[in-house]
Design a protein around this motif. Structure first.
Motif, PDB file in Angstrom:
ATOM      1  N   ILE A  82      16.963 -43.245  29.709  1.00  0.00           N
ATOM      2  CA  ILE A  82      16.309 -42.345  30.471  1.00  0.00           C
ATOM      3  C   ILE A  82      14.707 -42.474  30.194  1.00  0.00           C
ATOM      4  N   ASP A  83      14.103 -42.594  31.233  1.00  0.00           N
ATOM      5  CA  ASP A  83      12.924 -42.623  31.710  1.00  0.00           C
ATOM      6  C   ASP A  83      12.053 -41.789  31.177  1.00  0.00           C
ATOM      7  N   PRO A  84      10.960 -41.016  31.284  1.00  0.00           N
ATOM      8  CA  PRO A  84      10.469 -39.960  30.814  1.00  0.00           C
ATOM      9  C   PRO A  84       9.411 -40.185  31.554  1.00  0.00           C
ATOM     10  N   THR A  85       9.346 -38.602  32.220  1.00  0.00           N
ATOM     11  CA  THR A  85       8.139 -38.087  33.109  1.00  0.00           C
ATOM     12  C   THR A  85       6.855 -38.547  32.449  1.00  0.00           C
ATOM     13  N   ARG A  86       6.359 -38.621  31.805  1.00  0.00           N
ATOM     14  CA  ARG A  86       5.359 -38.709  31.941  1.00  0.00           C
ATOM     15  C   ARG A  86       5.912 -39.367  29.951  1.00  0.00           C
ATOM     16  N   GLY A  87       4.634 -40.782  29.666  1.00  0.00           N
ATOM     17  CA  GLY A  87       4.763 -40.834  27.623  1.00  0.00           C
ATOM     18  C   GLY A  87       5.181 -42.408  28.252  1.00  0.00           C
ATOM     19  N   SER A  88       5.197 -42.582  26.705  1.00  0.00           N
ATOM     20  CA  SER A  88       5.459 -43.670  26.659  1.00  0.00           C
ATOM     21  C   SER A  88       7.175 -43.855  25.102  1.00  0.00           C
ATOM     22  N   ALA A  89       7.307 -44.637  25.006  1.00  0.00           N
ATOM     23  CA  ALA A  89       8.434 -44.535  24.292  1.00  0.00           C
ATOM     24  C   ALA A  89       8.565 -46.497  23.463  1.00  0.00           C
ATOM     25  N   PHE A  90       8.852 -46.067  21.704  1.00  0.00           N
ATOM     26  CA  PHE A  90       8.234 -47.653  21.799  1.00  0.00           C
ATOM     27  C   PHE A  90       9.520 -47.762  20.038  1.00  0.00           C
ATOM     28  N   ILE A  91      10.481 -48.617  20.350  1.00  0.00           N
ATOM     29  CA  ILE A  91      11.005 -49.954  19.268  1.00  0.00           C
ATOM     30  C   ILE A  91      10.137 -51.278  18.758  1.00  0.00           C
ATOM     31  N   ASP A  92       9.896 -51.104  17.840  1.00  0.00           N
ATOM     32  CA  ASP A  92       9.793 -52.060  16.288  1.00  0.00           C
ATOM     33  C   ASP A  92       7.495 -52.567  18.128  1.00  0.00           C
ATOM     34  N   GLY A  93       7.383 -51.705  18.209  1.00  0.00           N
ATOM     35  CA  GLY A  93       6.064 -52.064  19.301  1.00  0.00           C
ATOM     36  C   GLY A  93       6.608 -51.883  20.823  1.00  0.00           C
ATOM     37  N   ALA A  94       7.366 -52.815  20.712  1.00  0.00           N
ATOM     38  CA  ALA A  94       7.737 -52.780  22.682  1.00  0.00           C
ATOM     39  C   ALA A  94       8.200 -51.750  22.709  1.00  0.00           C
ATOM     40  N   GLN A  95       7.573 -51.570  24.451  1.00  0.00           N
ATOM     41  CA  GLN A  95       7.588 -50.610  25.296  1.00  0.00           C
ATOM     42  C   GLN A  95       8.936 -50.264  25.583  1.00  0.00           C
ATOM     43  N   MET A  96       9.977 -49.301  25.456  1.00  0.00           N
ATOM     44  CA  MET A  96      11.555 -48.922  26.211  1.00  0.00           C
ATOM     45  C   MET A  96      11.261 -48.997  27.611  1.00  0.00           C
ATOM     46  N   ARG A  97      12.276 -49.765  28.336  1.00  0.00           N
ATOM     47  CA  ARG A  97      12.341 -49.588  29.568  1.00  0.00           C
ATOM     48  C   ARG A  97      13.939 -50.383  29.790  1.00  0.00           C
ATOM     49  N   GLY A  98      14.276 -48.774  29.106  1.00  0.00           N
ATOM     50  CA  GLY A  98      16.217 -49.283  29.413  1.00  0.00           C
ATOM     51  C   GLY A  98      16.463 -49.461  28.336  1.00  0.00           C
ATOM     52  N   PRO A  99      18.057 -49.997  27.938  1.00  0.00           N
ATOM     53  CA  PRO A  99      18.774 -50.164  27.156  1.00  0.00           C
ATOM     54  C   PRO A  99      18.028 -51.102  26.257  1.00  0.00           C
ATOM     55  N   ALA A 100      18.161 -51.591  24.894  1.00  0.00           N
ATOM     56  CA  ALA A 100      18.395 -52.520  24.398  1.00  0.00           C
ATOM     57  C   ALA A 100      18.641 -52.836  23.212  1.00  0.00           C
ATOM     58  N   PRO A 101      19.928 -53.553  23.034  1.00  0.00           N
ATOM     59  CA  PRO A 101      21.267 -53.165  22.233  1.00  0.00           C
ATOM     60  C   PRO A 101      21.016 -54.205  20.706  1.00  0.00           C
ATOM     61  N   LYS A 102      20.112 -54.587  20.787  1.00  0.00           N
ATOM     62  CA  LYS A 102      19.583 -56.131  20.600  1.00  0.00           C
ATOM     63  C   LYS A 102      18.589 -54.997  19.189  1.00  0.00           C
ATOM     64  N   LYS A 103      18.380 -53.763  19.135  1.00  0.00           N
ATOM     65  CA  LYS A 103      17.249 -53.335  18.791  1.00  0.00           C
ATOM     66  C   LYS A 103      17.734 -51.595  18.408  1.00  0.00           C
ATOM     67  N   VAL A 104      18.711 -51.572  19.419  1.00  0.00           N
ATOM     68  CA  VAL A 104      18.872 -49.392  19.414  1.00  0.00           C
ATOM     69  C   VAL A 104      20.681 -50.086  18.998  1.00  0.00           C
ATOM     70  N   ALA A 105      20.890 -49.056  18.315  1.00  0.00           N
ATOM     71  CA  ALA A 105      22.718 -48.553  18.316  1.00  0.00           C
ATOM     72  C   ALA A 105      22.751 -46.889  18.259  1.00  0.00           C
ATOM     73  N   TYR A 106      22.763 -46.444  18.950  1.00  0.00           N
ATOM     74  CA  TYR A 106      23.436 -45.438  19.353  1.00  0.00           C
ATOM     75  C   TYR A 106      24.355 -44.337  19.193  1.00  0.00           C
ATOM     76  N   VAL A 107      23.580 -43.788  18.633  1.00  0.00           N
ATOM     77  CA  VAL A 107      25.912 -42.568  18.274  1.00  0.00           C
ATOM     78  C   VAL A 107      25.730 -41.471  19.547  1.00  0.00           C
ATOM     79  N   PHE A 108      26.707 -41.986  20.875  1.00  0.00           N
ATOM     80  CA  PHE A 108      26.517 -39.644  21.269  1.00  0.00           C
ATOM     81  C   PHE A 108      26.602 -38.810  20.859  1.00  0.00           C
ATOM     82  N   GLN A 109      26.191 -38.343  21.048  1.00  0.00           N
ATOM     83  CA  GLN A 109      27.015 -36.719  20.521  1.00  0.00           C
ATOM     84  C   GLN A 109      28.220 -36.165  20.522  1.00  0.00           C
ATOM     85  N   GLU A 110      29.017 -36.487  21.899  1.00  0.00           N
ATOM     86  CA  GLU A 110      30.727 -36.518  22.238  1.00  0.00           C
ATOM     87  C   GLU A 110      31.030 -37.217  21.204  1.00  0.00           C
ATOM     88  N   SER A 111      32.642 -36.677  21.107  1.00  0.00           N
ATOM     89  CA  SER A 111      32.954 -37.900  19.908  1.00  0.00           C
ATOM     90  C   SER A 111      33.006 -38.489  20.606  1.00  0.00           C
TER      91      SER A 111
END
Length: 157
Positions: A82-111
């Motif tokens: 999701i995009d923040p209402t304000r502010g920014s998120a970065f992974i390895d210096g690159a601003q996040m603008r959508g999913p980045a499966p080569k950089k982020v592995a995500y485990v959802f809280q649901e089983s």
């Protein structure tokens, strides 16, 4: 402090692993705000209010707080879901603008485990989607399980 603010956040860290990039900022959120629109409820919901955090390479961090305080929302912003209402998120210096499966592995809280697969095989799934070779997937998964004290459960279902 209102329940909509992210607090308390507790960090549990281990010493950064060695290597030339150990200790540098890997994940960063800067002044992140997120508001969920009212959609008929009458009032927008402020979930994140000017949250900033830096996570360094090799650190292990846990966000702890009551239900609804914004932990998952912050992870969704940092993970590019999701995009923040304000502010920014970065992974390895690159601003996040959508999913980045080569950089982020995500485990959802649901089983979301594969019940027919071992713990080790379940841990390998995200890096498989990233295109990591089989032998490297196993090495990474075994290392991750060791890091969190679950190596003895690797072959369990």
């Amino acid at each position: 402090m209102s329940p909509a603010q992210v607090s308390p956040i507790a960090e549990f860290q281990q010493s950064p692993r060695g290597g030339p990039r150990a200790g540098e900022v890997l994940i960063s959120a800067k002044n992140v705000c997120h508001v969920f629109p009212a959609h008929g409820t009458g009032e927008d919901l402020l979930v994140l209010d000017n949250v900033s955090v830096d996570i360094r390479r090799g650190e292990m961090v846990a966000f702890i707080g009551p239900s609804g305080c914004g932990k998952t929302t912050l992870l969704n912003v940092v993970g590019g879901l999701i995009d923040p209402t304000r502010g920014s998120a970065f992974i390895d210096g690159a601003q996040m603008r959508g999913p980045a499966p080569k950089k982020v592995a995500y485990v959802f809280q649901e089983s979301a485990l594969l019940p027919w697969a071992t713990v080790l095989d379940n841990v390998k799934v995200p890096v498989e989607f990233q295109g990591v070779p089989s032998g490297e997937r196993t090495r990474r998964a075994e290392s991750a399980l060791t890091d969190i004290g679950l190596a003895s459960f690797a072959r369990h279902y």
